[in-house]
Design a protein around this motif. Structure first.
Motif, PDB file in Angstrom:
ATOM      1  N   LEU A 170     -57.445 -65.312 -37.138  1.00 31.89           N
ATOM      2  CA  LEU A 170     -56.730 -65.402 -36.022  1.00 31.89           C
ATOM      3  C   LEU A 170     -56.237 -64.844 -34.734  1.00 31.89           C
ATOM      4  O   LEU A 170     -55.925 -65.498 -33.773  1.00 31.89           O
ATOM      5  CB  LEU A 170     -55.429 -66.279 -36.689  1.00 31.89           C
ATOM      6  N   LEU A 171     -56.374 -64.048 -34.640  1.00 38.95           N
ATOM      7  CA  LEU A 171     -56.379 -62.659 -33.510  1.00 38.95           C
ATOM      8  C   LEU A 171     -57.213 -62.892 -33.018  1.00 38.95           C
ATOM      9  O   LEU A 171     -56.823 -63.352 -31.832  1.00 38.95           O
ATOM     10  CB  LEU A 171     -55.922 -61.668 -34.005  1.00 38.95           C
ATOM     11  N   ALA A 172     -58.550 -62.945 -33.703  1.00 38.19           N
ATOM     12  CA  ALA A 172     -59.714 -63.047 -32.650  1.00 38.19           C
ATOM     13  C   ALA A 172     -59.694 -64.554 -31.883  1.00 38.19           C
ATOM     14  O   ALA A 172     -59.891 -64.997 -30.892  1.00 38.19           O
ATOM     15  CB  ALA A 172     -60.971 -63.235 -33.603  1.00 38.19           C
ATOM     16  N   LYS A 173     -59.326 -66.171 -32.521  1.00 45.82           N
ATOM     17  CA  LYS A 173     -58.981 -67.007 -32.423  1.00 45.82           C
ATOM     18  C   LYS A 173     -57.852 -66.983 -30.897  1.00 45.82           C
ATOM     19  O   LYS A 173     -58.854 -67.866 -29.704  1.00 45.82           O
ATOM     20  CB  LYS A 173     -58.435 -68.023 -33.133  1.00 45.82           C
ATOM     21  N   MET A 174     -57.255 -66.626 -31.223  1.00 42.93           N
ATOM     22  CA  MET A 174     -55.926 -66.753 -29.876  1.00 42.93           C
ATOM     23  C   MET A 174     -56.273 -65.989 -28.772  1.00 42.93           C
ATOM     24  O   MET A 174     -56.137 -66.072 -27.883  1.00 42.93           O
ATOM     25  CB  MET A 174     -54.441 -65.607 -30.707  1.00 42.93           C
ATOM     26  N   ILE A 175     -57.104 -64.577 -29.062  1.00 38.27           N
ATOM     27  CA  ILE A 175     -57.929 -63.686 -28.119  1.00 38.27           C
ATOM     28  C   ILE A 175     -58.498 -64.690 -27.198  1.00 38.27           C
ATOM     29  O   ILE A 175     -58.655 -64.759 -26.005  1.00 38.27           O
ATOM     30  CB  ILE A 175     -58.032 -62.190 -28.369  1.00 38.27           C
ATOM     31  N   LEU A 176     -59.571 -65.343 -27.572  1.00 37.10           N
ATOM     32  CA  LEU A 176     -60.195 -66.023 -27.069  1.00 37.10           C
ATOM     33  C   LEU A 176     -60.013 -67.305 -26.179  1.00 37.10           C
ATOM     34  O   LEU A 176     -59.828 -68.033 -25.191  1.00 37.10           O
ATOM     35  CB  LEU A 176     -61.509 -66.683 -28.236  1.00 37.10           C
ATOM     36  N   GLN A 177     -58.810 -67.926 -26.290  1.00 35.87           N
ATOM     37  CA  GLN A 177     -58.137 -69.239 -26.102  1.00 35.87           C
ATOM     38  C   GLN A 177     -58.023 -68.469 -24.946  1.00 35.87           C
ATOM     39  O   GLN A 177     -57.535 -69.383 -23.989  1.00 35.87           O
ATOM     40  CB  GLN A 177     -56.923 -69.433 -26.815  1.00 35.87           C
ATOM     41  N   GLN A 178     -57.227 -66.861 -24.116  1.00 37.05           N
ATOM     42  CA  GLN A 178     -56.914 -66.359 -23.205  1.00 37.05           C
ATOM     43  C   GLN A 178     -55.498 -67.023 -22.893  1.00 37.05           C
ATOM     44  O   GLN A 178     -55.811 -67.461 -21.540  1.00 37.05           O
ATOM     45  CB  GLN A 178     -58.432 -66.748 -22.212  1.00 37.05           C
ATOM     46  N   PRO A 179     -54.417 -66.870 -23.248  1.00 38.84           N
ATOM     47  CA  PRO A 179     -53.313 -67.536 -22.801  1.00 38.84           C
ATOM     48  C   PRO A 179     -52.989 -67.158 -21.771  1.00 38.84           C
ATOM     49  O   PRO A 179     -52.503 -65.368 -21.777  1.00 38.84           O
ATOM     50  CB  PRO A 179     -52.409 -67.610 -24.329  1.00 38.84           C
ATOM     51  N   ASP A 180     -51.908 -67.168 -21.497  1.00 35.63           N
ATOM     52  CA  ASP A 180     -50.789 -66.728 -20.606  1.00 35.63           C
ATOM     53  C   ASP A 180     -50.070 -65.421 -20.726  1.00 35.63           C
ATOM     54  O   ASP A 180     -49.829 -64.729 -20.293  1.00 35.63           O
ATOM     55  CB  ASP A 180     -50.648 -67.311 -18.610  1.00 35.63           C
ATOM     56  N   LEU A 181     -49.352 -66.160 -22.368  1.00 34.48           N
ATOM     57  CA  LEU A 181     -48.741 -65.422 -22.772  1.00 34.48           C
ATOM     58  C   LEU A 181     -48.870 -65.317 -24.320  1.00 34.48           C
ATOM     59  O   LEU A 181     -49.122 -66.103 -25.134  1.00 34.48           O
ATOM     60  CB  LEU A 181     -46.748 -66.484 -22.659  1.00 34.48           C
ATOM     61  N   LEU A 182     -48.791 -64.152 -24.818  1.00 36.88           N
ATOM     62  CA  LEU A 182     -49.039 -63.695 -26.219  1.00 36.88           C
ATOM     63  C   LEU A 182     -47.929 -63.132 -26.794  1.00 36.88           C
ATOM     64  O   LEU A 182     -46.819 -62.514 -26.392  1.00 36.88           O
ATOM     65  CB  LEU A 182     -49.293 -62.438 -26.340  1.00 36.88           C
ATOM     66  N   LEU A 203     -54.842 -55.172 -26.021  1.00 38.65           N
ATOM     67  CA  LEU A 203     -54.131 -55.542 -25.292  1.00 38.65           C
ATOM     68  C   LEU A 203     -53.802 -54.530 -24.123  1.00 38.65           C
ATOM     69  O   LEU A 203     -53.262 -54.925 -23.140  1.00 38.65           O
ATOM     70  CB  LEU A 203     -52.660 -54.871 -26.402  1.00 38.65           C
ATOM     71  N   LEU A 204     -54.040 -53.112 -23.607  1.00 40.94           N
ATOM     72  CA  LEU A 204     -53.813 -52.639 -22.608  1.00 40.94           C
ATOM     73  C   LEU A 204     -54.806 -53.607 -21.982  1.00 40.94           C
ATOM     74  O   LEU A 204     -54.957 -53.090 -20.672  1.00 40.94           O
ATOM     75  CB  LEU A 204     -54.831 -51.520 -23.165  1.00 40.94           C
ATOM     76  N   HIS A 205     -56.290 -54.056 -21.982  1.00 39.10           N
ATOM     77  CA  HIS A 205     -56.519 -54.588 -20.751  1.00 39.10           C
ATOM     78  C   HIS A 205     -56.074 -55.946 -20.841  1.00 39.10           C
ATOM     79  O   HIS A 205     -56.696 -56.709 -19.875  1.00 39.10           O
ATOM     80  CB  HIS A 205     -58.064 -54.548 -21.299  1.00 39.10           C
ATOM     81  N   TYR A 206     -55.157 -56.521 -21.254  1.00 41.75           N
ATOM     82  CA  TYR A 206     -54.675 -58.491 -21.161  1.00 41.75           C
ATOM     83  C   TYR A 206     -54.363 -57.772 -20.217  1.00 41.75           C
ATOM     84  O   TYR A 206     -53.074 -57.368 -19.538  1.00 41.75           O
ATOM     85  CB  TYR A 206     -54.054 -58.367 -22.758  1.00 41.75           C
ATOM     86  N   GLN A 207     -54.503 -58.857 -19.438  1.00 44.45           N
ATOM     87  CA  GLN A 207     -54.388 -59.571 -18.203  1.00 44.45           C
ATOM     88  C   GLN A 207     -52.202 -60.138 -18.069  1.00 44.45           C
ATOM     89  O   GLN A 207     -52.068 -59.739 -17.493  1.00 44.45           O
ATOM     90  CB  GLN A 207     -54.694 -59.891 -17.533  1.00 44.45           C
ATOM     91  N   GLY A 208     -52.455 -61.203 -18.808  1.00 46.32           N
ATOM     92  CA  GLY A 208     -51.355 -61.749 -18.951  1.00 46.32           C
ATOM     93  C   GLY A 208     -50.027 -61.327 -19.717  1.00 46.32           C
ATOM     94  O   GLY A 208     -49.922 -59.794 -19.443  1.00 46.32           O
ATOM     95  N   SER A 209     -48.256 -61.826 -20.118  1.00 48.55           N
ATOM     96  CA  SER A 209     -47.878 -61.310 -20.547  1.00 48.55           C
ATOM     97  C   SER A 209     -47.550 -61.417 -22.592  1.00 48.55           C
ATOM     98  O   SER A 209     -48.596 -62.103 -22.730  1.00 48.55           O
ATOM     99  CB  SER A 209     -46.596 -62.130 -19.901  1.00 48.55           C
ATOM    100  N   VAL A 210     -47.053 -60.368 -22.591  1.00 50.51           N
ATOM    101  CA  VAL A 210     -46.765 -60.541 -24.096  1.00 50.51           C
ATOM    102  C   VAL A 210     -45.284 -59.794 -24.703  1.00 50.51           C
ATOM    103  O   VAL A 210     -44.570 -59.524 -24.162  1.00 50.51           O
ATOM    104  CB  VAL A 210     -48.143 -59.211 -24.679  1.00 50.51           C
ATOM    105  N   VAL A 211     -45.395 -60.688 -25.368  1.00 56.12           N
ATOM    106  CA  VAL A 211     -44.186 -60.496 -26.110  1.00 56.12           C
ATOM    107  C   VAL A 211     -44.082 -59.908 -27.694  1.00 56.12           C
ATOM    108  O   VAL A 211     -45.088 -60.896 -27.897  1.00 56.12           O
ATOM    109  CB  VAL A 211     -42.619 -61.695 -26.488  1.00 56.12           C
ATOM    110  N   ILE A 212     -44.332 -58.161 -28.159  1.00 52.59           N
ATOM    111  CA  ILE A 212     -44.125 -57.838 -29.079  1.00 52.59           C
ATOM    112  C   ILE A 212     -43.362 -58.168 -29.931  1.00 52.59           C
ATOM    113  O   ILE A 212     -41.994 -56.911 -29.814  1.00 52.59           O
ATOM    114  CB  ILE A 212     -45.072 -56.595 -28.996  1.00 52.59           C
TER     115      ILE A 212
END
Ligand SMILES: Nc1ncnc2c1ncn2[C@@H]1O[C@H](COP(=O)(O)OP(=O)(O)OP(=O)(O)O)[C@@H](O)[C@H]1O
Ligand SMILES: [Mg+2]
Length: 236
Positions: A170-182, A203-212
């Protein structure tokens, strides 16, 4: 602003979970959402994606903002599809287009002088190119392998895998979707060390925003640059 709350209140029955909360999530923000068990962190994320509706105030989502939401309830999802197919689901549009192209190709074999059909076919091929649709299988395999799947596993049914391995799919699928906000609700709970390391690198290279949401201080320390803390509503 990508998404957020404006004076949001939310209750379960008579119990206020969130009271008059305002929170704006901006592009390129990396936020750790913390708080004691049961204070409402998961509820906050569900409000953000629209799974719950506030009783007062407004949840803001810019129309162009795509959101990826990873949480544990997803693990109960069951399917006979292979893990490769599940992850490829990230490319819904391209998969539809692939089918259309295949069908048009069959029709063209029968009527290769049909100009309108030929035009349509070439438009669809062009669209496929624009969407970078020829690479989706390669990209998906690469990510799944990065997350520790052996090549031989990719065709095995999703439902044969344990919780931790499902989480990786599921993580792979989400990453492939390249959302603006994770939005990641306790992502490390079901992952083993190599997968957590992989996720950190991603995550360190991820360009969007992220809430963990995480109770893992060390993980948060490395991953986020801002902390939002949830407190119980007063008097509750
Ligand atoms: N569907 C529901 N109906 C009623 N109460 C609920 C429901 N879901 C959650 N709650 C309650 O609302 C409060 C907030 O729950 P939530 O799951 O958002 O907390 P959390 O901060 O994510 O907790 P944890 O750290 O344990 O995951 C909790 O006290 C929980 O018991
Ligand atoms: Mg929670």
């Amino acid at each position: 602003m990508l998404a957020g709350f404006q004076n949001v209140t939310f209750e379960f029955g008579a119990r206020a979970i969130i009271e008059d909360s305002t929170w704006h999530i901006h592009p390129n923000e990396r936020i750790g959402l913390i708080g004691y068990n049961g204070t409402g962190k998961s509820t906050l994320l569900k409000l953000l994606v629209g799974e719950y509706q506030p009783s007062k105030g407004e949840v803001i989502r810019s129309r162009n903002t795509s959101i990826g939401y990873l949480h544990q309830d997803l693990l109960s999802f069951d399917t006979n599809e292979s893990i490769l197919q599940v992850a490829l689901g990230a490319f819904e549009k391209v998969l539809l287009l692939e089918k259309e192209i295949e069908e048009l190709g069959i029709q063209l074999e029968k009527n290769h002088e049909d100009e309108a059909l030929l035009h349509l076919y070439s438009d669809k091929l062009h669209e496929m190119d624009t969407l970078d649709g020829y690479n989706i299988h390669h990209k998906t395999e690469e990510i799944l392998q990065g997350l520790g799947f052996a090549n031989a596993d990719l065709q095995r049914p999703y439902k044969e895998f344990s919780g931790g391995w499902r989480m990786r799919v599921l993580l792979a699928k989400m990453i492939l979707q390249q959302p603006d906000l994770l939005l990641l609700d306790e992502p490390t709970n079901h992952l083993d060390l190599p997968s957590i390391e992989w996720l950190e690198k991603y995550l360190l290279h991820y360009q969007g925003s992220v809430v963990i949401v995480s109770h893992d201080r060390w993980f948060l320390d490395r991953m986020v640059t801002k902390i939002v803390e949830v407190f119980p509503c007063q008097g509750k």
